[in-house]
Design an enzyme around this catalytic site. Structure first.
Site, PDB file in Angstrom:
ATOM      1  N   ASP A 166      31.702  22.342  41.099  1.00  0.00           N
ATOM      2  CA  ASP A 166      31.574  23.770  41.306  1.00  0.00           C
ATOM      3  C   ASP A 166      30.095  24.063  41.525  1.00  0.00           C
ATOM      4  O   ASP A 166      29.294  23.138  41.541  1.00  0.00           O
ATOM      5  CB  ASP A 166      32.150  24.540  40.103  1.00  0.00           C
ATOM      6  CG  ASP A 166      32.797  25.827  40.585  1.00  0.00           C
ATOM      7  OD1 ASP A 166      32.046  26.748  40.932  1.00  0.00           O
ATOM      8  OD2 ASP A 166      34.033  25.890  40.651  1.00  0.00           O
ATOM      9  N   ILE A 167      29.766  25.330  41.636  1.00  0.00           N
ATOM     10  CA  ILE A 167      28.386  25.700  41.946  1.00  0.00           C
ATOM     11  C   ILE A 167      27.384  25.070  40.961  1.00  0.00           C
ATOM     12  O   ILE A 167      26.291  24.685  41.350  1.00  0.00           O
ATOM     13  CB  ILE A 167      28.222  27.250  42.047  1.00  0.00           C
ATOM     14  CG1 ILE A 167      26.791  27.664  42.388  1.00  0.00           C
ATOM     15  CG2 ILE A 167      28.721  27.958  40.812  1.00  0.00           C
ATOM     16  CD1 ILE A 167      26.382  27.361  43.792  1.00  0.00           C
ATOM     17  N   TYR A 175      33.872  37.701  55.954  1.00  0.00           N
ATOM     18  CA  TYR A 175      34.749  36.622  55.482  1.00  0.00           C
ATOM     19  C   TYR A 175      35.599  36.106  56.652  1.00  0.00           C
ATOM     20  O   TYR A 175      35.695  34.901  56.895  1.00  0.00           O
ATOM     21  CB  TYR A 175      35.631  37.184  54.370  1.00  0.00           C
ATOM     22  CG  TYR A 175      36.678  36.262  53.824  1.00  0.00           C
ATOM     23  CD1 TYR A 175      36.337  35.073  53.191  1.00  0.00           C
ATOM     24  CD2 TYR A 175      38.032  36.595  53.929  1.00  0.00           C
ATOM     25  CE1 TYR A 175      37.325  34.237  52.674  1.00  0.00           C
ATOM     26  CE2 TYR A 175      39.016  35.773  53.410  1.00  0.00           C
ATOM     27  CZ  TYR A 175      38.655  34.587  52.781  1.00  0.00           C
ATOM     28  OH  TYR A 175      39.631  33.768  52.271  1.00  0.00           O
ATOM     29  N   LYS A 196      35.715  32.445  58.594  1.00  0.00           N
ATOM     30  CA  LYS A 196      36.957  31.660  58.670  1.00  0.00           C
ATOM     31  C   LYS A 196      37.290  31.292  60.122  1.00  0.00           C
ATOM     32  O   LYS A 196      37.735  30.180  60.390  1.00  0.00           O
ATOM     33  CB  LYS A 196      38.119  32.424  58.021  1.00  0.00           C
ATOM     34  CG  LYS A 196      38.006  32.487  56.499  1.00  0.00           C
ATOM     35  CD  LYS A 196      38.069  31.093  55.882  1.00  0.00           C
ATOM     36  CE  LYS A 196      37.864  31.055  54.403  1.00  0.00           C
ATOM     37  NZ  LYS A 196      37.730  29.699  53.862  1.00  0.00           N
ATOM     38  N   ASP A 234      26.012  22.359  44.783  1.00  0.00           N
ATOM     39  CA  ASP A 234      25.833  23.541  45.623  1.00  0.00           C
ATOM     40  C   ASP A 234      26.089  23.127  47.077  1.00  0.00           C
ATOM     41  O   ASP A 234      25.301  22.377  47.664  1.00  0.00           O
ATOM     42  CB  ASP A 234      24.392  24.057  45.438  1.00  0.00           C
ATOM     43  CG  ASP A 234      24.095  25.249  46.319  1.00  0.00           C
ATOM     44  OD1 ASP A 234      24.981  25.654  47.114  1.00  0.00           O
ATOM     45  OD2 ASP A 234      22.969  25.778  46.243  1.00  0.00           O
ATOM     46  N   GLY A 284      34.454  23.884  44.622  1.00  0.00           N
ATOM     47  CA  GLY A 284      35.047  25.157  44.174  1.00  0.00           C
ATOM     48  C   GLY A 284      36.166  24.923  43.183  1.00  0.00           C
ATOM     49  O   GLY A 284      37.146  25.675  43.127  1.00  0.00           O
ATOM     50  N   GLY A 324      37.576  27.685  40.976  1.00  0.00           N
ATOM     51  CA  GLY A 324      38.070  28.900  41.620  1.00  0.00           C
ATOM     52  C   GLY A 324      39.580  29.033  41.490  1.00  0.00           C
ATOM     53  O   GLY A 324      40.233  28.246  40.788  1.00  0.00           O
ATOM     54  N   GLN A 325      40.135  30.025  42.187  1.00  0.00           N
ATOM     55  CA  GLN A 325      41.563  30.341  42.017  1.00  0.00           C
ATOM     56  C   GLN A 325      42.468  29.173  42.406  1.00  0.00           C
ATOM     57  O   GLN A 325      43.392  28.818  41.670  1.00  0.00           O
ATOM     58  CB  GLN A 325      41.928  31.580  42.850  1.00  0.00           C
ATOM     59  CG  GLN A 325      43.323  32.083  42.543  1.00  0.00           C
ATOM     60  CD  GLN A 325      43.831  33.119  43.529  1.00  0.00           C
ATOM     61  OE1 GLN A 325      43.255  33.341  44.589  1.00  0.00           O
ATOM     62  NE2 GLN A 325      44.931  33.758  43.175  1.00  0.00           N
TER      63      GLN A 325
HETATM   64  C1  AKB Z   1      41.250  37.713  50.199  1.00  0.00           C
HETATM   65  O1  AKB Z   1      41.913  38.719  49.900  1.00  0.00           O
HETATM   66  O2  AKB Z   1      40.077  37.743  50.556  1.00  0.00           O
HETATM   67  C2  AKB Z   1      41.954  36.388  50.175  1.00  0.00           C
HETATM   68  C3  AKB Z   1      42.501  36.028  51.511  1.00  0.00           C
HETATM   69  C4  AKB Z   1      43.698  36.710  52.023  1.00  0.00           C
HETATM   70  O3  AKB Z   1      41.974  35.184  52.163  1.00  0.00           O
HETATM   71  N1  AKB Z   1      42.973  36.383  49.174  1.00  0.00           N
END
Ligand code: AKB
Length: 300
Positions: A33-34, A128, A132, A38, A7, A10-11
């Site tokens: 990266d992708i 998400y 996590k 992958d 990644g 990414g940010q």
């Molecule tokens: C998001 O907003 O999805 C992320 C996070 C807080 O993990 N920035």
């Protein structure tokens, strides 16, 4: 030392790659990266780690909360299967250390939303967040079962100018700062007024990752730590921007991301990280606003 970063475009990755280059000048850094690796492809991940004798991994490839709700299945695959593939290959190929970010998205229901402690109920309501929490448990498993040194930080909203935000719920703040710096005074916020969330400037994130990864293993009482800088709502960013002389007014048009933000902590307690490995954030709302307005105006 050979270091793999997934990644990397990414940010966090965009800024972590040069930062690690400066922190470990004798290391070779493999940025992927992708397009180059992958992470959902187990055999490619295994081959890459083996062929390049990787000893440390920063596994940053992930989909964030906003895009996660639009593509839950893909989020599961990238975030969770991707992490599983990295962990499996790491233990097979003798990797010494793995860093995988977690997030404030692990919280959701039945927990204190103010000053949220490190150890509390984890009942996320977004895909998400689900990936996590499952990831955190997986990291603990690989550490206790196989002795792999997996470490994780629960990041709040990260504020940066170089790396593009990846579709998160906290990204509105970056868009507001970028727009204000570029002289566009009318901002539409997808979160409503009063939605207070924790944030961190990218410089604190980078310092934090390296300090954490260098901390002696015996100092860590957890594999996963809360970290935070400051908490702010959309109007707090607006006032901070105005204070620095940039005209901005905000209208509020909350969308599906409001429901995600409403499940997240308003503020986070990071005492455990401070005690165990010396975590400190340096940049408050004011300083973060100042730096990002400057960065974004220079990008013009
Ligand atoms: C998001 O907003 O999805 C992320 C996070 C807080 O993990 N920035």
């Amino acid at each position: 030392m050979n270091i793999l970063i997934t990644g990397a475009k990414g940010q966090i990755g965009t800024e972590l790659v040069p930062f690690l280059g400066r922190s470990y000048p004798d290391s070779q850094i493999f940025s992927t990266d992708i397009d180059t690796l992958d992470v959902t492809d187990a055999s490619k991940v295994d081959q890459f780690i083996g062929d390049n004798s990787i000893s440390q991994v920063f596994h940053l490839a992930a989909l964030l909360s906003g895009v996660g709700e639009r593509s839950p299945r893909k989020t599961f695959d990238v975030n969770l299967l991707g992490s599983l593939n990295i962990l499996e290959a790491s233990r097979d190929r003798g990797v010494l250390q793995v860093f995988i970010p977690s997030s404030i998205a692990v919280f959701g229901r039945d927990y204190p939303r103010d000053n949220t402690p490190n150890d509390t109920v984890l009942r996320p309501l977004s895909m998400y967040g689900v990936t996590k929490v499952a990831g955190e448990v997986l990291h603990e498993y690989y550490t206790s079962r196989y002795g792999l040194d997996v470490r994780s930080l629960r990041f709040p909203g990260i504020l940066s100018s170089r790396g593009k935000p990846g579709g998160g719920t906290t990204d509105y703040a970056i868009h507001m700062l970028a727009q204000a710096a570029q002289g566009e005074p009318n901002f539409v916020s997808f979160l409503k007024q009063g939605t207070r969330l924790p944030f961190l400037h990218i410089d604190d994130v980078l310092e934090g990752i390296v300090t954490f990864m260098n901390a002696p293993r015996e100092h860590l009482s957890r594999r996963v730590y809360n970290v935070t800088g400051f908490s702010a709502a959309p109007e707090d960013f607006m006032f901070a921007i105005q204070k620095h002389g940039n005209p901005i007014s905000v209208t509020y048009e909350p969308d599906f991301r409001q429901a995600i933000a409403d499940q997240w902590p308003r503020s986070i307690n990071d005492t455990r990280a401070r005690k165990d490995w010396g975590w400190r954030s340096q940049l408050d709302l004011e300083e973060t606003t100042l730096r990002l307005l400057k960065d974004f105006s220079e990008d013009l």
